[in-house]
Design a protein around this motif. Structure first.
Motif, PDB file in Angstrom:
ATOM      1  N   GLY A  41       0.831  -1.199   0.000  1.00 50.46           N
ATOM      2  CA  GLY A  41       0.000   0.000   0.000  1.00 50.46           C
ATOM      3  C   GLY A  41       0.862   1.244   0.000  1.00 50.46           C
ATOM      4  N   ASP A  42       0.218   2.396   0.151  1.00 53.02           N
ATOM      5  CA  ASP A  42       0.925   3.676   0.134  1.00 53.02           C
ATOM      6  C   ASP A  42       1.761   3.849   1.415  1.00 53.02           C
ATOM      7  N   ALA A  43       2.984   4.358   1.241  1.00 52.29           N
ATOM      8  CA  ALA A  43       3.912   4.457   2.375  1.00 52.29           C
ATOM      9  C   ALA A  43       3.288   5.213   3.551  1.00 52.29           C
ATOM     10  N   LEU A  44       2.720   6.391   3.276  1.00 55.03           N
ATOM     11  CA  LEU A  44       2.198   7.208   4.375  1.00 55.03           C
ATOM     12  C   LEU A  44       1.052   6.495   5.096  1.00 55.03           C
ATOM     13  N   GLN A 101       2.053   6.843  -7.129  1.00 56.23           N
ATOM     14  CA  GLN A 101       3.492   6.678  -6.918  1.00 56.23           C
ATOM     15  C   GLN A 101       4.158   8.023  -6.649  1.00 56.23           C
ATOM     16  N   LEU A 102       5.216   7.970  -5.869  1.00 51.17           N
ATOM     17  CA  LEU A 102       5.992   9.154  -5.564  1.00 51.17           C
ATOM     18  C   LEU A 102       6.958   9.450  -6.717  1.00 51.17           C
ATOM     19  N   GLY A 103       7.295  10.732  -6.894  1.00 50.67           N
ATOM     20  CA  GLY A 103       8.291  11.087  -7.905  1.00 50.67           C
ATOM     21  C   GLY A 103       7.690  11.748  -9.129  1.00 50.67           C
ATOM     22  N   GLY A 109      11.506  -8.028 -13.053  1.00 53.46           N
ATOM     23  CA  GLY A 109      10.603  -6.897 -13.240  1.00 53.46           C
ATOM     24  C   GLY A 109      10.901  -5.659 -12.412  1.00 53.46           C
ATOM     25  N   HIS A 110      11.949  -5.612 -11.609  1.00 50.17           N
ATOM     26  CA  HIS A 110      12.269  -4.355 -10.913  1.00 50.17           C
ATOM     27  C   HIS A 110      13.572  -3.827 -11.465  1.00 50.17           C
ATOM     28  N   PHE A 111      13.590  -2.505 -11.734  1.00 47.19           N
ATOM     29  CA  PHE A 111      14.750  -1.974 -12.448  1.00 47.19           C
ATOM     30  C   PHE A 111      15.447  -0.859 -11.673  1.00 47.19           C
ATOM     31  N   MET A 145      16.848  -1.312  -8.247  1.00 47.22           N
ATOM     32  CA  MET A 145      17.253  -1.906  -6.974  1.00 47.22           C
ATOM     33  C   MET A 145      18.587  -1.333  -6.517  1.00 47.22           C
ATOM     34  N   TYR A 146      18.750  -1.214  -5.183  1.00 49.68           N
ATOM     35  CA  TYR A 146      20.113  -0.935  -4.720  1.00 49.68           C
ATOM     36  C   TYR A 146      20.774  -2.253  -4.351  1.00 49.68           C
ATOM     37  N   PRO A 147      22.139  -2.293  -4.370  1.00 47.34           N
ATOM     38  CA  PRO A 147      22.815  -3.555  -4.050  1.00 47.34           C
ATOM     39  C   PRO A 147      22.733  -3.850  -2.557  1.00 47.34           C
ATOM     40  N   GLY A 184      10.246  -1.904  -2.944  1.00 48.16           N
ATOM     41  CA  GLY A 184      10.614  -2.396  -4.274  1.00 48.16           C
ATOM     42  C   GLY A 184      10.715  -3.905  -4.306  1.00 48.16           C
ATOM     43  N   SER A 185      11.880  -4.404  -4.726  1.00 55.15           N
ATOM     44  CA  SER A 185      12.073  -5.849  -4.852  1.00 55.15           C
ATOM     45  C   SER A 185      12.508  -6.489  -3.530  1.00 55.15           C
ATOM     46  N   GLY A 186      12.535  -5.690  -2.456  1.00 51.89           N
ATOM     47  CA  GLY A 186      12.786  -6.261  -1.130  1.00 51.89           C
ATOM     48  C   GLY A 186      14.250  -6.426  -0.751  1.00 51.89           C
ATOM     49  N   THR A 187      15.139  -5.630  -1.365  1.00 51.99           N
ATOM     50  CA  THR A 187      16.574  -5.749  -1.035  1.00 51.99           C
ATOM     51  C   THR A 187      16.809  -5.554   0.460  1.00 51.99           C
ATOM     52  N   THR A 188      16.105  -4.570   1.059  1.00 52.91           N
ATOM     53  CA  THR A 188      16.298  -4.307   2.495  1.00 52.91           C
ATOM     54  C   THR A 188      15.909  -5.532   3.322  1.00 52.91           C
ATOM     55  N   ILE A 219       7.281  -1.702   3.052  1.00 50.46           N
ATOM     56  CA  ILE A 219       6.027  -1.144   2.514  1.00 50.46           C
ATOM     57  C   ILE A 219       6.246  -0.871   1.031  1.00 50.46           C
ATOM     58  N   GLU A 220       5.309  -1.324   0.205  1.00 47.00           N
ATOM     59  CA  GLU A 220       5.465  -1.153  -1.250  1.00 47.00           C
ATOM     60  C   GLU A 220       4.088  -0.945  -1.878  1.00 47.00           C
ATOM     61  N   LEU A 221       3.992   0.070  -2.744  1.00 46.93           N
ATOM     62  CA  LEU A 221       2.711   0.436  -3.355  1.00 46.93           C
ATOM     63  C   LEU A 221       2.271  -0.556  -4.433  1.00 46.93           C
ATOM     64  N   ASN A 222       3.225  -1.041  -5.203  1.00 46.47           N
ATOM     65  CA  ASN A 222       2.881  -1.897  -6.335  1.00 46.47           C
ATOM     66  C   ASN A 222       2.764  -3.353  -5.874  1.00 46.47           C
TER      67      ASN A 222
HETATM   68  C1  LIG Z   1      13.816   3.102  -5.901  1.00 49.73           C
HETATM   69  S1  LIG Z   1      12.572   1.896  -5.752  1.00 49.73           S
HETATM   70  C2  LIG Z   1      13.124   0.978  -4.350  1.00 49.73           C
HETATM   71  C3  LIG Z   1      13.959  -0.180  -4.750  1.00 49.73           C
HETATM   72  C4  LIG Z   1      14.427  -1.020  -3.590  1.00 49.73           C
HETATM   73  N1  LIG Z   1      15.375  -0.317  -2.762  1.00 49.73           N
HETATM   74  C5  LIG Z   1      15.065  -2.297  -4.127  1.00 49.73           C
HETATM   75  O1  LIG Z   1      16.264  -2.516  -3.923  1.00 49.73           O
HETATM   76  O2  LIG Z   1      14.353  -3.073  -4.785  1.00 49.73           O
HETATM   77  C6  LIG Z   1      11.224   2.786  -5.103  1.00 49.73           C
HETATM   78  C7  LIG Z   1       9.973   1.959  -4.866  1.00 49.73           C
HETATM   79  O3  LIG Z   1       8.977   2.785  -4.247  1.00 49.73           O
HETATM   80  C8  LIG Z   1       7.706   2.359  -4.682  1.00 49.73           C
HETATM   81  N2  LIG Z   1       6.743   3.453  -4.431  1.00 49.73           N
HETATM   82  C9  LIG Z   1       6.481   4.528  -5.202  1.00 49.73           C
HETATM   83  N3  LIG Z   1       5.550   5.306  -4.618  1.00 49.73           N
HETATM   84  C10 LIG Z   1       5.217   4.709  -3.437  1.00 49.73           C
HETATM   85  C11 LIG Z   1       4.326   5.041  -2.386  1.00 49.73           C
HETATM   86  N4  LIG Z   1       3.555   6.127  -2.424  1.00 49.73           N
HETATM   87  N5  LIG Z   1       4.247   4.208  -1.321  1.00 49.73           N
HETATM   88  C12 LIG Z   1       5.008   3.067  -1.266  1.00 49.73           C
HETATM   89  N6  LIG Z   1       5.859   2.698  -2.242  1.00 49.73           N
HETATM   90  C13 LIG Z   1       5.994   3.523  -3.323  1.00 49.73           C
HETATM   91  C14 LIG Z   1       7.932   2.021  -6.148  1.00 49.73           C
HETATM   92  O4  LIG Z   1       6.925   1.147  -6.639  1.00 49.73           O
HETATM   93  C15 LIG Z   1       9.323   1.412  -6.130  1.00 49.73           C
HETATM   94  O5  LIG Z   1       9.261   0.014  -6.055  1.00 49.73           O
END
Ligand SMILES: C[S@@+](CC[C@H](N)C(=O)[O-])C[C@H]1O[C@@H](n2cnc3c(N)ncnc32)[C@H](O)[C@@H]1O
Length: 324
Positions: free
Chosen positions: A7-10, A41-43, A245-247, A249-251, A275-279, A293-296
């Motif tokens: 869901g949404d981060a906030l 989505q943010l950004g 499908g995630h593009f 990711m941080y290492p 995102g892809s759950g690296t943390t 927490i992840e929106l998608n």
């Molecule tokens: C830079 S990526 C994070 C990648 C992650 N660190 C990894 O290694 O896979 C940012 C992520 O924030 C998610 N996102 C965007 N807007 C969001 C929101 N409002 N609430 C929660 N997640 C959101 C995107 O779908 C995306 O997967």
């Protein structure tokens, strides 16, 4: 305890109890750079100021959820205003991002009042100062230097090869296990320090029979100086690993030191942009719990599957307690 909230981060942060997590490490979507294929989505805000405002609101909620001694580590990079080139990566050609492609992201304005086309926007420091204004202690600007950064086609500036990781704290004093992330001193430095110690007697009475004006005696560092405090430039290659499908990711290697320094074994690591759950993967590997927490929703599934496959370090053959 560990979980992924979709869901949404906030909104999701509001459901977490106050003072319940040890640290947060995260990488929010960068401003105007990528399309994560989902509404909300943010950004994709109309102005950089609105983007920063939204992030400050989210991190205010992270502040509440953190323990008093908690830290926040934010990986962020800058964006350029409207050259018309670069930025705004197309969604990947197949997989979930293409299906959920959100054209809004690509119709954003490309320049704003006071920011000309081609200007760097200055997102990282704007965010850092806004967070400081909202009560966070701004403690470090770590430079992530990428030896294998993406080549850029620009011919009128050097190619970008670094990003920031800001370390912020909720309180003046906070949990930071510096010993867990110490780095080895270069062998030449150890040798030089040892030489300096053995030279003490030689020069204490002056050089070539001349009395010394000021006698500088090196301290005996030979014992304690094989390790040193971690520096703030971290050289880490970008990922070769790609979760389906995630593009963006941080290492894992990039955030391991953040977790080792910021969270005791058994503590809880939060990432509101999972995102892809690296943390989560790094936290599990290092014996910590995680909340992602992840929106998608499709990224949520990818993350859960990926983390399932992680073997905690303590369960690995040849594991040595000192790794911690
Ligand atoms: C830079 S990526 C994070 C990648 C992650 N660190 C990894 O290694 O896979 C940012 C992520 O924030 C998610 N996102 C965007 N807007 C969001 C929101 N409002 N609430 C929660 N997640 C959101 C995107 O779908 C995306 O997967």
């Amino acid at each position: 305890m560990s979980k992924v909230l979709c869901g949404d981060a906030l909104e999701m942060l509001k459901t977490l109890p106050t003072g319940s997590v040890n640290m947060c490490v995260t990488s929010p979507p960068y401003y105007g750079l990528r399309d994560y294929g989902i509404d909300g989505q943010l950004g994709t805000e109309d102005t950089p100021a609105l983007y920063i405002e939204r992030l400050v609101d989210i991190f205010r909620e992270v502040y509440r959820v953190l323990r008093k001694d908690g830290t926040l580590w934010i990986n962020i990079a800058d964006s350029y205003a409207g050259s018309g080139k670069g930025g705004w990566d197309s969604p990947i050609k197949n997989g979930i991002s293409q299906q959920q492609y959100n054209p809004k992201a690509f119709n954003m304005p490309k320049k704003w009042k006071g920011i000309k086309a081609k200007d760097m926007i200055g997102i990282p420091w704007s965010l850092a100062f806004s967070l400081r204004d909202s009560g966070w202690y701004l403690r470090s600007d770590i430079i992530w230097q990428k030896p294998n950064c993406m080549p850029e086609s620009v011919k009128d500036r050097p190619s970008k090869s670094y990003e920031h990781i800001f370390l912020l704290a909720k309180s003046k004093k906070y949990y930071y296990d510096y010993e867990a992330v110490q780095e080895p001193v270069a062998p030449e430095t150890v040798a030089r320090l040892k030489r300096a110690v053995s030279d003490v007697g030689k020069y204490a009475n002056g050089v070539d029979g001349q009395p010394m004006q000021a006698i500088f005696l090196p301290r005996d560092h030979s014992k304690e100086r094989t390790m040193r405090n971690k520096r703030d430039v971290w050289t880490v290659s970008t990922n070769s690993y790609r979760a389906d499908g995630h593009f963006a990711m941080y290492p894992e290697r990039l955030i391991e030191p953040c977790i080792l320094a910021g969270c005791p074994v058994g503590g809880v690591v939060l990432d509101p942009f999972f995102g892809s759950g690296t943390t989560g993967a790094a936290a599990k590997r290092l014996g910590r719990e995680y909340i992602g927490i992840e929106l998608n929703p499709e990224y949520c599934t990818i993350a859960e599957k990926r983390i399932d496959e992680v073997i905690p370090q303590k369960d690995m053959e040849g594991y040595n307690e000192k790794v911690e």
